[in-house]
Design an enzyme around this catalytic site. Structure first.
Site, PDB file in Angstrom:
ATOM      1  N   ASP A 226       0.857  -1.187   0.000  1.00 48.27           N
ATOM      2  CA  ASP A 226       0.000   0.000   0.000  1.00 48.27           C
ATOM      3  C   ASP A 226       0.898   1.244   0.000  1.00 48.27           C
ATOM      4  OD1 ASP A 226      -3.163   0.494   0.483  1.00 48.27           O
ATOM      5  OD2 ASP A 226      -2.022   2.076   1.468  1.00 48.27           O
ATOM      6  N   TYR A 376      -3.723  11.066   0.522  1.00 55.52           N
ATOM      7  CA  TYR A 376      -4.101  10.809  -0.878  1.00 55.52           C
ATOM      8  C   TYR A 376      -4.048  12.086  -1.707  1.00 55.52           C
ATOM      9  CZ  TYR A 376      -5.472   5.977  -0.067  1.00 55.52           C
ATOM     10  OH  TYR A 376      -5.445   4.641   0.223  1.00 55.52           O
ATOM     11  N   HIS A 433      -4.499  -7.885  -0.130  1.00 54.54           N
ATOM     12  CA  HIS A 433      -3.830  -6.597   0.000  1.00 54.54           C
ATOM     13  C   HIS A 433      -3.100  -6.433   1.337  1.00 54.54           C
ATOM     14  CE1 HIS A 433      -3.222  -2.372  -0.997  1.00 54.54           C
ATOM     15  NE2 HIS A 433      -3.680  -2.045   0.200  1.00 54.54           N
TER      16      HIS A 433
END
Length: 465
Positions: A226, A376, A433
């Protein structure tokens, strides 16, 4: 005459390319200041201070009050997890959280590993630092930096840390024993959030580089998935002479070349032409379904967080149930896409509610959701493929553990365009993930074999001198 001119131009071009290539091999580290106000003239306090997670009755009472006042929305019939977190199962989670989950006990679990804080570039950086309980005579531990992502935390690593620091006690090879450092990304968990705009993955990499030097590690390994993938990649670009090896359980390529675009069209039919293995074909095709469609289905959160994180974040920071639904939905679909077809999202098939809610509580008690979402915007808000680090290759030895349920599959032939020194690329038999959280033993074994390959290369280098 013409020959002399040609040779002069050719030599000049070679010299230019050589020096320009050398300049581009490393990413410049910037001296940032992310604390409040202006950077003080005095030297920053470099003290490393012990830290423990603490909780109060007032915090718990406030949480219980909010849980008791939750307004639930009835789900559509037969909607399962296709519309997001199913509120029928959400009621069960909230009931467990309110009546059975023991946060004080989980605080003891969190504090079983030594934790610290230190000021770097104006921010109080939190990290877990675990040394091996014992070492065979004549052996030394290998320092390993492990970086989490969103919506995870350092708690993702709590099951893999013992496998790396004390492998023999857990039935694993002790050929390589690690000293593990797991920092919280600034703005996540107990690491202070930036007070200024622009704090991105390169900024975090610079801080973690300084952290490792401050702890006395001139050479170390780095591992991540990630955001940890990108931060550790940037770290390898900033300090290639200090990062002995880079291990990733997620890889993404932002600058697509013509051959890669062509492989999307023809790779299913001529896999060998593009360096694809059978497993690459299985994971990638049909491409529209497993590529663009998957992105559309799973990237709505990223668009929100890359544009207006504060708007959505204020509600999540105020509602523990909203926060839990937002976070835990990712631990369903990103672990196994087929879990969308289940009313409970399959969450308890791979995790315990205690573990899942501990991760949620790290966001709740620290109030970090908005700052975590801002990461982000700082990384994606300027556009994908526009940043300098996206154009630079990575030359340190790289290992990739490719898990089958990762959101998007990146074949080795694609990854090789950026990571030019891949010495280990393994298709993992299961997992998604959140690799360290879901499959700690698989990931630990892959890290060990990768480090073994790097160490052997180092030995051969020394012998060749």
């Amino acid at each position: 005459m013409f020959l002399e001119i040609f040779l002069t131009l050719a030599l000049g071009t070679i010299v230019y390319l050589f020096f320009s290539r050398k300049k581009e091999e490393t990413l410049p580290i910037e001296e940032g200041w992310w604390g409040k106000g202006q950077k003080p003239d005095s030297e920053e306090d470099a003290t490393v201070r012990p830290f423990k997670v603490e909780t109060t009755e007032a915090e718990l009472n406030d949480l219980f009050r909010r849980l008791d006042q939750t307004r639930f929305t009835e789900p559509l019939e037969d909607s399962y997890f296709h519309y997001g977190f199913n509120s029928v199962y959400l009621r069960e989670v909230v009931s467990y959280w309110r009546n059975q989950f023991n946060w004080k006990k989980q605080v003891e679990v969190l504090n079983k590993f030594p934790q610290f804080k230190t000021k770097i570039e104006g921010l109080d950086v939190h990290f877990v630092h675990v040394k091996p309980p014992s070492l065979p005579e004549g052996r030394s531990a290998k320092p390993l930096l492990m970086v989490h992502g969103w919506p995870g935390s350092v708690y993702e690593f709590y099951k893999i840390i013992p496998l790396l620091t004390d492998p023999a006690s857990h039935g694993l090879s002790d050929e390589h024993i690690f000293e593990v450092i797991c920092p919280s990304i600034p703005g996540y968990g107990f690491s202070e959030a930036s007070h200024k705009k622009g704090f991105n993955s390169v900024s975090a990499a610079g801080i973690f580089y300084k952290l490792m030097l401050r702890l006395g590690f001139n050479e170390f390994y780095a591992q991540g998935g990630d955001w940890g993938w990108l931060i550790c990649t940037n770290l390898a670009q900033i300090a290639p002479n200090h990062v002995k090896g880079l291990h990733l359980n997620m890889v993404s390529v932002t600058n697509m070349r013509f051959t890669q675009l062509l492989s999307i069209l023809l790779g299913r039919y001529f896999p060998g032409l593009f360096g694809f293995q059978d497993e690459d074909v299985r994971r990638m095709f049909p491409f529209l379904k497993k590529g663009p469609y998957m992105i559309l289905m799973e990237s709505g959160y990223a668009h929100i967080q890359a544009t207006k994180p504060d708007t959505a974040g204020c509600g999540l920071n105020d509602s523990p149930v909203g926060l839990a639904a937002y976070i835990l939905e990712k631990f369903s679909t990103w672990t196994e896409p087929e879990f969308r077809k289940l009313e409970d999202g399959g969450l308890e098939r791979k995790y315990s509610l205690d573990d899942l809610l501990t991760n949620v509580m790290l966001y709740w008690v620290s109030g970090c959701m908005v700052s975590a979402m801002r990461f982000y915007k700082e990384n994606i808000g300027k556009g994908i493929g526009t940043q300098k680090h996206e154009k630079l290759s990575v030359r340190v030895p790289t290992g990739i553990a490719s898990f089958p349920n990762e959101l998007l599959h990146t074949p080795r032939s694609w990854a090789q365009q950026k990571y030019v020194n891949i010495i280990s690329f393994n298709f993992m038999p299961r997992g998604g993930h959140f690799a360290a959280f879901e499959e700690p033993e698989l990931l630990a074994i892959d890290i060990q074999q990768f480090v073994g390959k790097v160490e052997k290369k180092e030995v051969w280098k020394e012998k060749g001198k």
